[in-house]
Scaffold this active site. Structure first.
Site, PDB file in Angstrom:
ATOM      1  N   LYS A  13      10.061 -18.489  39.449  1.00 20.00           N
ATOM      2  CA  LYS A  13      11.459 -18.110  39.263  1.00 20.00           C
ATOM      3  C   LYS A  13      12.195 -18.030  40.600  1.00 20.00           C
ATOM      4  O   LYS A  13      13.373 -18.366  40.671  1.00 20.00           O
ATOM      5  CB  LYS A  13      11.587 -16.822  38.459  1.00 20.00           C
ATOM      6  CG  LYS A  13      11.241 -15.552  39.208  1.00 20.00           C
ATOM      7  CD  LYS A  13      11.400 -14.329  38.304  1.00 20.00           C
ATOM      8  CE  LYS A  13      10.540 -13.166  38.776  1.00 20.00           C
ATOM      9  NZ  LYS A  13      10.786 -12.654  40.103  1.00 20.00           N
ATOM     10  N   ARG A  88      14.344  -4.936  35.600  1.00 18.17           N
ATOM     11  CA  ARG A  88      12.927  -5.111  35.279  1.00 18.17           C
ATOM     12  C   ARG A  88      12.439  -4.134  34.227  1.00 18.17           C
ATOM     13  O   ARG A  88      11.294  -4.191  33.814  1.00 18.17           O
ATOM     14  CB  ARG A  88      12.122  -4.871  36.554  1.00 18.17           C
ATOM     15  CG  ARG A  88      11.477  -6.111  37.115  1.00 18.17           C
ATOM     16  CD  ARG A  88      10.675  -5.634  38.291  1.00 18.17           C
ATOM     17  NE  ARG A  88       9.678  -6.536  38.749  1.00 18.17           N
ATOM     18  CZ  ARG A  88       9.886  -7.510  39.609  1.00 18.17           C
ATOM     19  NH1 ARG A  88      11.094  -7.783  40.025  1.00 18.17           N
ATOM     20  NH2 ARG A  88       8.884  -8.232  40.044  1.00 18.17           N
ATOM     21  N   ARG A 127       0.217 -19.060  47.302  1.00 16.46           N
ATOM     22  CA  ARG A 127       1.618 -18.898  47.691  1.00 16.46           C
ATOM     23  C   ARG A 127       1.741 -18.383  49.123  1.00 16.46           C
ATOM     24  O   ARG A 127       1.002 -17.529  49.570  1.00 16.46           O
ATOM     25  CB  ARG A 127       2.310 -17.906  46.750  1.00 16.46           C
ATOM     26  CG  ARG A 127       3.730 -17.596  47.202  1.00 16.46           C
ATOM     27  CD  ARG A 127       4.541 -17.055  46.078  1.00 16.46           C
ATOM     28  NE  ARG A 127       4.288 -15.639  45.852  1.00 16.46           N
ATOM     29  CZ  ARG A 127       4.944 -14.948  44.913  1.00 16.46           C
ATOM     30  NH1 ARG A 127       5.837 -15.535  44.140  1.00 16.46           N
ATOM     31  NH2 ARG A 127       4.677 -13.668  44.756  1.00 16.46           N
ATOM     32  N   ARG A 160       1.866 -12.642  50.917  1.00 11.89           N
ATOM     33  CA  ARG A 160       2.258 -11.290  50.528  1.00 11.89           C
ATOM     34  C   ARG A 160       1.025 -10.473  50.205  1.00 11.89           C
ATOM     35  O   ARG A 160       0.116 -10.949  49.520  1.00 11.89           O
ATOM     36  CB  ARG A 160       3.190 -11.352  49.320  1.00 11.89           C
ATOM     37  CG  ARG A 160       4.605 -11.656  49.709  1.00 11.89           C
ATOM     38  CD  ARG A 160       5.457 -11.942  48.531  1.00 11.89           C
ATOM     39  NE  ARG A 160       5.220 -11.046  47.388  1.00 11.89           N
ATOM     40  CZ  ARG A 160       5.892 -11.126  46.254  1.00 11.89           C
ATOM     41  NH1 ARG A 160       6.833 -12.037  46.112  1.00 11.89           N
ATOM     42  NH2 ARG A 160       5.639 -10.289  45.262  1.00 11.89           N
ATOM     43  N   ARG A 171       0.626  -6.512  38.239  1.00  7.26           N
ATOM     44  CA  ARG A 171       2.022  -6.958  38.142  1.00  7.26           C
ATOM     45  C   ARG A 171       2.281  -7.691  36.825  1.00  7.26           C
ATOM     46  O   ARG A 171       3.339  -7.533  36.218  1.00  7.26           O
ATOM     47  CB  ARG A 171       2.374  -7.858  39.339  1.00  7.26           C
ATOM     48  CG  ARG A 171       2.613  -7.055  40.622  1.00  7.26           C
ATOM     49  CD  ARG A 171       2.445  -7.894  41.874  1.00  7.26           C
ATOM     50  NE  ARG A 171       3.313  -9.041  41.933  1.00  7.26           N
ATOM     51  CZ  ARG A 171       3.028 -10.161  42.609  1.00  7.26           C
ATOM     52  NH1 ARG A 171       1.894 -10.274  43.281  1.00  7.26           N
ATOM     53  NH2 ARG A 171       3.874 -11.148  42.619  1.00  7.26           N
TER      54      ARG A 171
HETATM   55  P1  ADP Z   1       6.986 -10.850  41.443  1.00  5.52           P
HETATM   56  O1  ADP Z   1       8.094 -11.085  40.479  1.00  5.52           O
HETATM   57  O2  ADP Z   1       6.326 -12.127  41.859  1.00  5.52           O
HETATM   58  O3  ADP Z   1       6.012  -9.808  40.992  1.00  5.52           O
HETATM   59  P2  ADP Z   1       8.855  -9.639  43.353  1.00  5.52           P
HETATM   60  O4  ADP Z   1       9.007 -10.106  44.734  1.00  5.52           O
HETATM   61  O5  ADP Z   1       9.979  -9.855  42.394  1.00  5.52           O
HETATM   62  O6  ADP Z   1       7.521 -10.300  42.821  1.00  5.52           O
HETATM   63  O7  ADP Z   1       8.521  -8.073  43.366  1.00  5.52           O
HETATM   64  C1  ADP Z   1       7.520  -7.545  44.189  1.00  5.52           C
HETATM   65  C2  ADP Z   1       7.439  -6.033  43.999  1.00  5.52           C
HETATM   66  O8  ADP Z   1       8.695  -5.443  44.378  1.00  5.52           O
HETATM   67  C3  ADP Z   1       7.241  -5.584  42.561  1.00  5.52           C
HETATM   68  O9  ADP Z   1       5.869  -5.571  42.215  1.00  5.52           O
HETATM   69  C4  ADP Z   1       7.830  -4.177  42.592  1.00  5.52           C
HETATM   70  O10 ADP Z   1       6.946  -3.254  43.198  1.00  5.52           O
HETATM   71  C5  ADP Z   1       9.005  -4.343  43.523  1.00  5.52           C
HETATM   72  N1  ADP Z   1      10.253  -4.664  42.797  1.00  5.52           N
HETATM   73  C6  ADP Z   1      10.991  -5.812  42.883  1.00  5.52           C
HETATM   74  N2  ADP Z   1      12.068  -5.751  42.074  1.00  5.52           N
HETATM   75  C7  ADP Z   1      12.015  -4.529  41.470  1.00  5.52           C
HETATM   76  C8  ADP Z   1      12.820  -3.853  40.511  1.00  5.52           C
HETATM   77  N3  ADP Z   1      13.916  -4.423  39.989  1.00  5.52           N
HETATM   78  N4  ADP Z   1      12.445  -2.610  40.132  1.00  5.52           N
HETATM   79  C9  ADP Z   1      11.361  -2.013  40.624  1.00  5.52           C
HETATM   80  N5  ADP Z   1      10.545  -2.597  41.511  1.00  5.52           N
HETATM   81  C10 ADP Z   1      10.856  -3.839  41.938  1.00  5.52           C
END
Ligand code: ADP
Ligand code: ZN
Length: 219
Positions: A13, A88, A127, A160, A171
């Protein structure tokens, strides 16, 4: 256009969000990148967020909502935006309704990147990510031109810390339990279009343009 993009970790995404951002000339707001930036700068938000991120759990809603609300009020969002990683869970979705309502804005489209969970664990282990500009690479399917170096800005790529297998599984579970219900909500509102996460990389632009076409013609 005001767009949300959904998809499990490793669905691609982020890659699609950046593509759409270039195509439509609208900013992409990636909450994961914003949080990682807070962590690396050691801010108060970053210090609080880190422990949750390391475990693969959601960061507390208040923190993320505050970041997103502030970001959406910046002038570059007035012509549209694409939100990647937010909302989320249902509380964040309510907050987004409130924020957009207060700004007199509505969502145009919610994209859902559909992918087989079996392939995401492998994908995430391959990644690499640019901590400077947010570009995303895959060592096997979409490698940078020079080993370990970002094509776009020259910074050194990193893996990461939450792309380790056990954190990835957490996750994915969080996505199923907390984020899927948000998608259901937008499906009920008739906003969701699906795109496939498993097509070869060179076909991604065409698929993205295809799904955006009706909206581009409308404007
Ligand atoms: P992915 O979608 O690949 O899991 P992201 O980079 O979107 O990775 O998110 C990494 C981490 O950042 C999540 O596991 C969470 O801990 C935090 N995070 C990101 N966006 C949010 C959100 N909207 N609410 C709460 N935590 C978030
Ligand atoms: Zn870069």
């Amino acid at each position: 256009m005001r767009i949300l993009i959904f998809g499990p970790p490793g669905s691609g995404k982020g890659t699609r969000a950046r593509l759409i951002s270039r195509l439509l000339k609208i900013p992409v707001i990636t909450t994961g990148d914003m949080l990682r930036d807070e962590v690396s700068r050691g801010t108060e938000i970053g210090l609080k967020a880190k422990e949750y991120m390391d475990r693969g759990e959601l960061v507390p809603d208040e923190l993320v909502i505050r970041l997103v609300e502030e970001r959406l009020h910046r002038p570059d969002c007035s012509g549209g935006f694409i939100l990647d990683g937010f909302p989320r869970n249902l509380r964040q979705a309510e907050a987004l309704d409130r924020i957009l309502g207060e700004m007199g804005m509505e969502l145009d489209l919610v994209l859902n990147v559909v992918v087989d969970p079996e392939i995401v664990v492998e994908r995430l282990s391959l990644r690499r990510w640019c901590p400077k500009c947010g570009a995303i690479y895959n060592l096997k399917y979409d490698p940078p031109k020079v080993d370990e170096i970002c094509d776009e800005c020259g910074a050194r790529l990193i893996q990461r810390s939450d792309d380790r297998e056990e954190v990835v599984r957490r996750r994915l579970r969080v996505y199923e339990e907390q984020t899927k219900p948000v998608l259901e909500l937008y499906i009920e509102r008739g906003l969701v279009r699906e795109i496939r996460g498993d097509i070869p990389i060179e076909e991604i632009p065409r698929e993205v343009e295809e799904v955006l076409k009706p909206y581009l013609e409308r404007d």
